[in-house]
Scaffold this active site. Structure first.
Site, short mmCIF file in Angstrom:
data_model
loop_
_atom_site.label_atom_id
_atom_site.label_comp_id
_atom_site.label_asym_id
_atom_site.label_seq_id
_atom_site.Cartn_x
_atom_site.Cartn_y
_atom_site.Cartn_z
N PHE A 123 35.54 45.56 67.29
CA PHE A 123 34.42 46.23 67.61
C PHE A 123 34.81 47.38 68.14
O PHE A 123 35.47 48.20 68.94
CB PHE A 123 34.25 44.68 68.78
CG PHE A 123 32.98 45.33 69.42
CD1 PHE A 123 31.64 44.60 68.99
CD2 PHE A 123 33.02 46.34 70.63
CE1 PHE A 123 30.21 45.17 69.61
CE2 PHE A 123 31.55 47.01 71.33
CZ PHE A 123 30.21 46.20 70.79
N GLU A 127 33.64 55.99 70.70
CA GLU A 127 33.88 57.17 69.97
C GLU A 127 34.63 58.13 70.49
O GLU A 127 34.98 58.46 71.59
CB GLU A 127 32.68 58.04 69.25
CG GLU A 127 32.53 56.78 68.50
CD GLU A 127 31.02 57.68 67.78
OE1 GLU A 127 30.86 59.03 68.30
OE2 GLU A 127 30.94 56.95 67.11
N ILE A 157 39.96 51.79 69.93
CA ILE A 157 39.69 49.96 69.07
C ILE A 157 40.85 48.95 69.39
O ILE A 157 42.06 49.24 68.27
CB ILE A 157 38.80 50.19 67.75
CG1 ILE A 157 37.99 51.10 67.73
CG2 ILE A 157 38.47 49.14 66.99
CD1 ILE A 157 37.00 51.38 68.90
N GLU A 363 35.55 47.79 78.01
CA GLU A 363 33.91 47.29 78.30
C GLU A 363 33.45 47.38 78.95
O GLU A 363 32.31 46.90 80.19
CB GLU A 363 34.21 45.68 78.34
CG GLU A 363 35.46 44.78 77.13
CD GLU A 363 34.95 44.12 76.33
OE1 GLU A 363 33.70 43.22 76.91
OE2 GLU A 363 35.64 43.64 75.69
N THR A 365 33.95 51.10 82.49
CA THR A 365 34.44 50.77 83.94
C THR A 365 33.83 50.63 84.67
O THR A 365 32.48 50.27 84.79
CB THR A 365 34.78 52.45 84.16
OG1 THR A 365 32.77 53.22 84.31
CG2 THR A 365 34.88 53.44 82.73
P1 FAD Z 1 34.58 58.25 80.19
O1 FAD Z 1 33.62 57.82 79.52
O2 FAD Z 1 35.10 59.22 79.48
O3 FAD Z 1 34.90 58.17 81.94
C1 FAD Z 1 35.35 59.09 82.35
C2 FAD Z 1 35.21 59.14 83.72
O4 FAD Z 1 34.53 59.27 84.16
C3 FAD Z 1 35.43 57.25 83.93
O5 FAD Z 1 36.17 57.10 85.52
C4 FAD Z 1 34.04 56.87 84.39
O6 FAD Z 1 33.50 55.93 84.65
C5 FAD Z 1 32.80 57.91 84.63
N1 FAD Z 1 31.79 57.97 84.55
C6 FAD Z 1 31.47 58.44 83.05
N2 FAD Z 1 30.15 58.38 83.27
C7 FAD Z 1 29.63 58.21 84.65
C8 FAD Z 1 28.73 57.98 85.01
N3 FAD Z 1 27.48 58.36 84.25
N4 FAD Z 1 28.85 57.74 86.07
C9 FAD Z 1 29.62 57.61 86.94
N5 FAD Z 1 31.07 57.62 86.78
C10 FAD Z 1 30.73 58.06 85.28
N6 FAD Z 1 36.28 50.44 73.21
C11 FAD Z 1 35.58 49.81 71.71
O7 FAD Z 1 34.38 50.43 71.36
N7 FAD Z 1 35.49 48.66 71.44
C12 FAD Z 1 37.40 48.36 71.91
O8 FAD Z 1 38.22 47.19 71.44
C13 FAD Z 1 38.23 48.93 73.16
N8 FAD Z 1 39.09 48.62 73.23
C14 FAD Z 1 40.04 49.68 73.90
C15 FAD Z 1 41.63 49.31 74.07
C16 FAD Z 1 41.95 49.65 75.15
C17 FAD Z 1 43.20 49.95 75.56
C18 FAD Z 1 41.04 50.94 76.15
C19 FAD Z 1 42.06 52.13 76.88
C20 FAD Z 1 39.69 50.97 76.04
C21 FAD Z 1 39.59 50.56 74.62
N9 FAD Z 1 38.33 50.40 74.52
C22 FAD Z 1 37.17 50.21 73.19
C23 FAD Z 1 37.70 52.17 75.02
C24 FAD Z 1 36.93 51.74 76.29
O9 FAD Z 1 35.76 51.24 75.89
C25 FAD Z 1 36.71 53.63 76.89
O10 FAD Z 1 37.69 54.18 77.22
C26 FAD Z 1 35.44 52.82 78.55
O11 FAD Z 1 34.41 52.49 77.95
C27 FAD Z 1 35.55 54.59 78.97
O12 FAD Z 1 35.24 55.55 78.29
P2 FAD Z 1 36.00 56.84 78.49
O13 FAD Z 1 37.63 56.33 78.32
O14 FAD Z 1 35.87 57.64 76.72
O15 FAD Z 1 36.43 57.36 79.48
#
Ligand code: FAD
Length: 384
Positions: A123, A127, A157, A363, A365
């Site tokens: 899925f 990005e 992903i 999925e 934070t």
């Molecule tokens: P950011 O969005 O950059 O967030 C960084 C920090 O800022 C976090 O603490 C966050 O809570 C905080 N933050 C951001 N916006 C706000 C707000 N409005 N208010 C308060 N705090 C905020 N994604 C997929 O699509 N498919 C997958 O299969 C998948 N598998 C994964 C597997 C692993 C091992 C990992 C580590 C990630 C995976 N992900 C996947 C991605 C995952 O869903 C994202 O890492 C997650 O959604 C957070 O995005 P980011 O890492 O860019 O963090």
């Protein structure tokens, strides 16, 4: 209100526990140490119906009810979160999304093979520069005759490097923001589609995580999932299933922490007696027990609502937020109970600790879950 599992659900729980103890637990430490993807284990889950979960028999699945699905996911998560992640992504994020949004040709074309373990799903929403805010994605889809041409990269992903089929999201019209997003089923052998593995993760070391790179990747329009512009809605509905599954897996981690800690505290002696007789050790364990049971009830409630066909984004977010934080607290306490021995992989609790960490990130934070829960409470949206 009925807090009992049905006979059928108890049977499924036992089947999943037996399978996990026999096939997953013995391999978990080595697979973790060597970052080895457990493809043999994944294949063995197909005949048990675990790769289909709630997907109905018509499309090759076993048609589990959602509480049964949670119970099975918990048992797999209790054994190994890497295997559980493979399952959650394949079933909840890829399979159930095709089931909900696919047309008949797409459902019959993909789901039977996915349930049989012939095709593994992933899925692609996140990005490099669009995580919590997926609507800001920069992957584009441009119509070209009967095809779409996709350009962009998806980051972090799960299953990327081992999947045969990816549910991927792309922007068709930037001026429409999230209303311009479309979803596609992309075959792993599509021209212009490639992946790159990410290594040396803190946890989930035997699950595959990677990047999807799409360079003029051609996808036929018949592989478009839903209508153009429905992509964001599709992604959010997928996360309703995915978060439910993550929450159930976290109950499994927490339960594993309880089980390992109880065993250790009954065996380990200090000051001439079992450490489990010390009230402060009992406190660590009782905190884990309460967290585990509360998380499990939240998961079952969400499962119950899913069985009724009721939309339950709020309840799923509550379950995911609580269970993922609870699994982290439990793993922290479990290491405390094990003392220095908990700090090496002689005991499994250090793996539980590392594996639990990602559950408050992926999925959505914990902060994002709280914003959704808060929005429901206040009737005010924290973001669009
Ligand atoms: P950011 O969005 O950059 O967030 C960084 C920090 O800022 C976090 O603490 C966050 O809570 C905080 N933050 C951001 N916006 C706000 C707000 N409005 N208010 C308060 N705090 C905020 N994604 C997929 O699509 N498919 C997958 O299969 C998948 N598998 C994964 C597997 C692993 C091992 C990992 C580590 C990630 C995976 N992900 C996947 C991605 C995952 O869903 C994202 O890492 C997650 O959604 C957070 O995005 P980011 O890492 O860019 O963090």
């Amino acid at each position: 209100m009925d807090f009992e599992l049905t006979q059928e659900q108890i049977m499924m729980q036992k089947m999943a526990r037996d399978f996990a103890e026999r096939e997953i637990v013995p391999a978990a430490r080595d697979n973790d140490r060597n970052e080895r993807f457990p493809s043999d284990i994944v294949k063995k889950m197909a005949p048990l119906g675990f790769l289909g979960g709630p997907i109905p028999e018509k499309y090759g699945g076993p048609g589990f009810d959602y509480v049964s699905y949670a119970v099975v996911t918990e048992e797999i998560g209790r054994a190994c979160s890497s295997v559980r992640t493979v399952l959650s992504v394949h079933v909840s994020l890829a399979g159930l999304t095709i089931l909900r949004w696919g047309n008949e040709e797409q459902k019959t074309g993909y789901l039977p093979d996915m349930c049989a373990g012939k095709k593994l799903g992933c899925f692609g929403l996140t990005e490099p520069d669009a995580g919590s805010d997926p609507a800001s994605m920069s992957t584009t889809a441009v119509r070209d005759g009967s095809d779409w041409v996709l350009n962009g990269a998806k980051m972090w992903i799960s299953n990327a490097g081992v999947a045969d089929v990816a549910v991927v999201f792309a922007q068709t019209d930037r001026s429409l923001a999230h209303r311009g997003i479309a979803a596609f089923i992309v075959d792993g052998d599509s021209p212009g589609y490639s992946t790159r593995d990410i290594h040396n993760k803190l946890g989930l070391r035997s699950s595959n995580t990677g990047e999807i790179i799409m360079e003029d990747c051609r996808v036929p329009d018949r592989n478009r999932l839903g209508e153009v512009g429905e992509g964001f809605k599709i992604a959010m509905s997928a996360l309703d299933h995915g978060r439910f599954s993550v929450a159930a897996g976290c109950v499994g981690i927490a339960q594993a922490c309880v089980d390992a800690s109880v065993k250790y505290a009954r065996e380990r002696k200090q000051f001439g007696r079992e450490i489990g007789t010390f009230q402060l050790v009992q406190e660590l364990i009782s905190e884990m027990v309460v967290d585990t049971e509360a998380a499990r009830l939240l998961v079952y409630r969400a499962g119950h609502l899913k069985n009724k066909g009721v939309r339950c984004t709020r309840e799923v977010c509550i379950a995911k937020y609580f269970a993922s934080e609870a699994a982290n607290r439990a793993a922290y306490n479990a290491i405390q109970v094990h003392g220095g021995y908990g700090y090496s992989d002689e005991y499994p609790v250090e793996r539980y600790f590392r594996d639990a960490r990602v559950a408050t990130l992926y999925e959505g934070t914990s902060q994002i879950q709280k914003l959704i829960i808060g929005s429901y409470a206040l009737g005010l949206k924290a973001f669009t």
